[in-house]
Motif scaffolding. Structure first.
Motif, PDB file in Angstrom:
ATOM      1  N   GLN A   1       7.884  -7.612  -8.212  1.00 51.26           N
ATOM      2  CA  GLN A   1       6.530  -7.382  -7.699  1.00 51.26           C
ATOM      3  C   GLN A   1       6.575  -6.534  -6.428  1.00 51.26           C
ATOM      4  O   GLN A   1       7.489  -6.654  -5.627  1.00 51.26           O
ATOM      5  N   SER A   2       5.492  -5.696  -6.318  1.00 48.54           N
ATOM      6  CA  SER A   2       5.366  -4.855  -5.130  1.00 48.54           C
ATOM      7  C   SER A   2       3.894  -4.508  -4.902  1.00 48.54           C
ATOM      8  O   SER A   2       3.060  -4.639  -5.809  1.00 48.54           O
ATOM      9  N   ILE A   3       3.577  -4.107  -3.701  1.00 51.83           N
ATOM     10  CA  ILE A   3       2.189  -3.735  -3.379  1.00 51.83           C
ATOM     11  C   ILE A   3       1.724  -2.558  -4.214  1.00 51.83           C
ATOM     12  O   ILE A   3       0.601  -2.565  -4.745  1.00 51.83           O
ATOM     13  N   PRO A   4       2.516  -1.486  -4.427  1.00 48.77           N
ATOM     14  CA  PRO A   4       2.056  -0.394  -5.289  1.00 48.77           C
ATOM     15  C   PRO A   4       1.710  -0.846  -6.692  1.00 48.77           C
ATOM     16  O   PRO A   4       0.755  -0.371  -7.292  1.00 48.77           O
ATOM     17  N   MET A   5       2.500  -1.831  -7.248  1.00 47.87           N
ATOM     18  CA  MET A   5       2.205  -2.303  -8.597  1.00 47.87           C
ATOM     19  C   MET A   5       0.817  -2.967  -8.647  1.00 47.87           C
ATOM     20  O   MET A   5       0.011  -2.703  -9.534  1.00 47.87           O
ATOM     21  N   TRP A   6       0.570  -3.842  -7.679  1.00 48.31           N
ATOM     22  CA  TRP A   6      -0.741  -4.534  -7.668  1.00 48.31           C
ATOM     23  C   TRP A   6      -1.894  -3.551  -7.411  1.00 48.31           C
ATOM     24  O   TRP A   6      -2.973  -3.708  -7.979  1.00 48.31           O
ATOM     25  N   MET A   7      -1.688  -2.556  -6.596  1.00 45.32           N
ATOM     26  CA  MET A   7      -2.738  -1.575  -6.364  1.00 45.32           C
ATOM     27  C   MET A   7      -3.022  -0.750  -7.613  1.00 45.32           C
ATOM     28  O   MET A   7      -4.172  -0.409  -7.920  1.00 45.32           O
TER      29      MET A   7
END
Length: 577
Positions: A57-63
């Protein structure tokens, strides 16, 4: 909630695509350092190169996932059905005379319309307007029951008129989101103000009186009336004549062919003042009665005070309703100076300093009702000094800088010819005769005297008041001269005839100004050939406007979130080693 574009859900396929991409990891790169504390904490990378590994998981994935969801929201166009808190509805009812036949049908249709709107909104703001824009609104409130009660003030009795202004007024009251409803009996050719039109009429057979004329033969007065069949079928009617409350003739049967006109003629009964013709009644009763009175013109009394004004006197006496007597309304006077002229006189200046030459200069008439549409360009006037003007004088005709004809307001309108009529060609001018006739009619309108005649329903009548301190009364009377009801009592000089076919008189104290008969005269409203029962709805009603699309209402905010999500994803990805 529903979705206007279900195919937009295909965009959700972007979610597994993004997750699949994030399952791939980069191959690790060896980095040689002298001590372990110099190593930066990095993202986990695959030891064997790019291959499917466990999801990190990463912030770019969630965005990126959020961006897909937001785009899907825009594409599917979700629609939320909600009740509008307040629904504004303006109802315009046709007040033309033909609607009186369909008055009950109009009320039933109106009740049905109101019941439909009650279910579409929590609150209603209702307007009820007359199709005549000059009338006051019949109702404004939130109760449909009170609106139905206010229909008692609705009187469909008017002549044919345009409802365009009332419909535009209704639209301005409810705004773009409101509803405008028009109830009539004839479907209009065009829709005005995006209104729903409900026509409640039907083609009915109607026969009625269309007009009356009087003819004098010796000392006898004869009446002549027309009876018209407006329908496409043969109609049979019977008629009877009543004079001063007594039946003069037995019922007589007439047969009228399709769209035919029949003429009836008879003698005005000797000694009678009021007569009435009656047809056996049909659905439209306004033209089944024709009251009429023996016409009496308001007489003007004229006298010439100087011999050289005889030509004017003879010309005026040729007009109807003018006679020469000692007790006068108009004096015709010629004088060397206006100081010698009484306030109630029509005057002409005698040229005491006539030079034998004619005036030169352009003839210019001022805008005035007495001068409208007449040509004075061939007038020749001899030079003379003339009279001095007062500030209150209205100049009707100029030649150069000299005023030739003046109107001076005294006890009565005073017409002044500021030149010597005997030394002019005024008597050969058509404009001169027209001016005198108009002046006589203006004086007649300001003279208090008894007269009698026939008027239209609701016609405005101007009365020259005899005693200012007493009100003017309008009484409806029967043909036997018995008073039925007091219609109006006012201190104004203008009153209105009854709105139903009837006899009436206008009096002030004990003095009777006018004896009249109010008759229906609008043949357009008596013809039901174009009446029909149908409805015409606008393409997009206001009810559909509060079934709002959430995506259309919030697209700006969703688009802003998309840019934010994209920016965050880009920024966070750039920070990764």
């Amino acid at each position: 909630m529903s979705f206007s574009n279900p195919f937009g859900f295909i965009a959700l396929l972007g979610i597994p695509a993004i997750l699949l991409i994030h399952f791939f990891q980069r191959r690790s790169q060896p980095v040689y350092v002298s001590t372990l504390f110099l190593l930066d904490r990095g993202t986990r990378e695959s030891l064997q190169g790019r291959r499917i590994d466990r999801l990190v998981q990463s912030i770019p994935m969630w965005m990126q996932l959020l961006l897909v969801l937001l785009l899907t929201f825009l594409l599917v166009k979700p629609v939320v059905f909600e009740k509008k808190l307040t629904q504004r509805v303006a109802i315009v009812v046709d007040s033309s005379a033909s609607m009186r036949v369909f008055e009950d049908a109009a009320k039933i249709k109106l009740e049905s319309i109101l019941s439909d709107y009650k279910g579409s909104a929590e609150h209603l703001e209702l307007f009820l307007l007359d199709s005549d824009a000059y009338e006051s609104p019949l109702y404004h409130g939130d109760s449909d029951d009170e609106l139905m009660l206010s229909l008692k003030e609705w009187e469909p009795i008017k002549a044919a008129h345009s409802s365009v202004y009332s419909l535009k007024m209704a639209r301005s009251l409810v705004g773009a989101d409101g509803e405008v409803v028009f109830i009539t009996d004839v479907m209009p050719d065009k829709t005005v103000a995006d209104s729903h039109v409900y026509s409640v009429g039907e083609d009915i057979a109607n026969c009625g009186f269309t007009g009356i004329q009087f003819q004098e033969e010796g000392e006898q007065l004869y009446w002549q009336v027309s009876v018209r069949n407006y329908s496409a079928s043969v109609q049979e009617r019977s008629w009877v004549l009543i004079a001063d409350g007594k039946k003069i003739t037995n019922p007589k049967v007439i047969e009228l062919g399709p769209n035919r006109v029949l003429t009836l003629r008879g003698q005005f009964p000797v000694g009678a003042r009021m007569c009435e013709l009656r047809l056996n009644e049909d659905d439209f009763t306004l033209d089944d009665r024709l009251p009429f009175v023996r016409p009496v013109q308001k007489m003007l009394k004229l006298q010439s005070a100087t011999p050289n004004m005889d030509l004017i006197q003879k010309l005026i006496e040729s007009f109807d309703g003018v006679e020469s007597t000692e007790d006068v309304d108009i004096w015709v006077v010629a004088a060397h100076s206006l100081s010698q002229v009484d306030d109630a006189c029509m005057a002409s200046i005698i040229a005491s300093d006539y030079t034998g030459q004619y005036l030169t200069g352009e003839l210019v008439s001022e805008p005035h009702a007495l001068m409208d549409g007449v040509n004075w360009q061939s007038l020749l006037v001899g030079e003379c000094r003339g009279a001095d003007l007062l500030d209150s004088d209205a100049v009707l005709l100029w030649q150069g800088e000299k005023p030739l004809i003046l109107l001076r307001q005294k006890e009565a309108p005073q017409l002044i010819f500021n030149f010597d009529l005997a030394r002019s060609n005024a008597f050969k001018q058509e404009a001169f005769a027209v001016l005198l006739w108009r002046y006589i009619e203006e004086v007649r309108s300001q003279t208090s005297a008894f007269h009698a005649g026939i008027v239209d329903l609701g016609q405005k009548i101007t009365i020259a008041s005899k005693e200012e301190q007493q009100p003017i009364q309008v009484e409806r009377i029967e043909s036997n001269d018995e008073t039925v009801a007091l219609i109006q009592s006012t201190e104004a000089h203008s009153v209105y005839a009854p709105m139903e076919p009837s006899f009436f008189r206008i009096k002030q104290g004990s003095f009777v100004h006018f004896l009249g008969a109010a008759c229906f005269a609008d043949t357009r409203e008596a013809d039901f050939g174009r009446c029909s029962t149908q409805e015409r709805m606008v393409e997009q009603s206001a009810i559909a406007e509060f079934q709002q699309s959430e995506s259309e209402r919030m697209w700006r905010y969703v688009l802003l979130l998309c840019f934010i999500a994209f920016g965050v994803s880009w920024f966070q990805k750039g920070k990764l080693p």
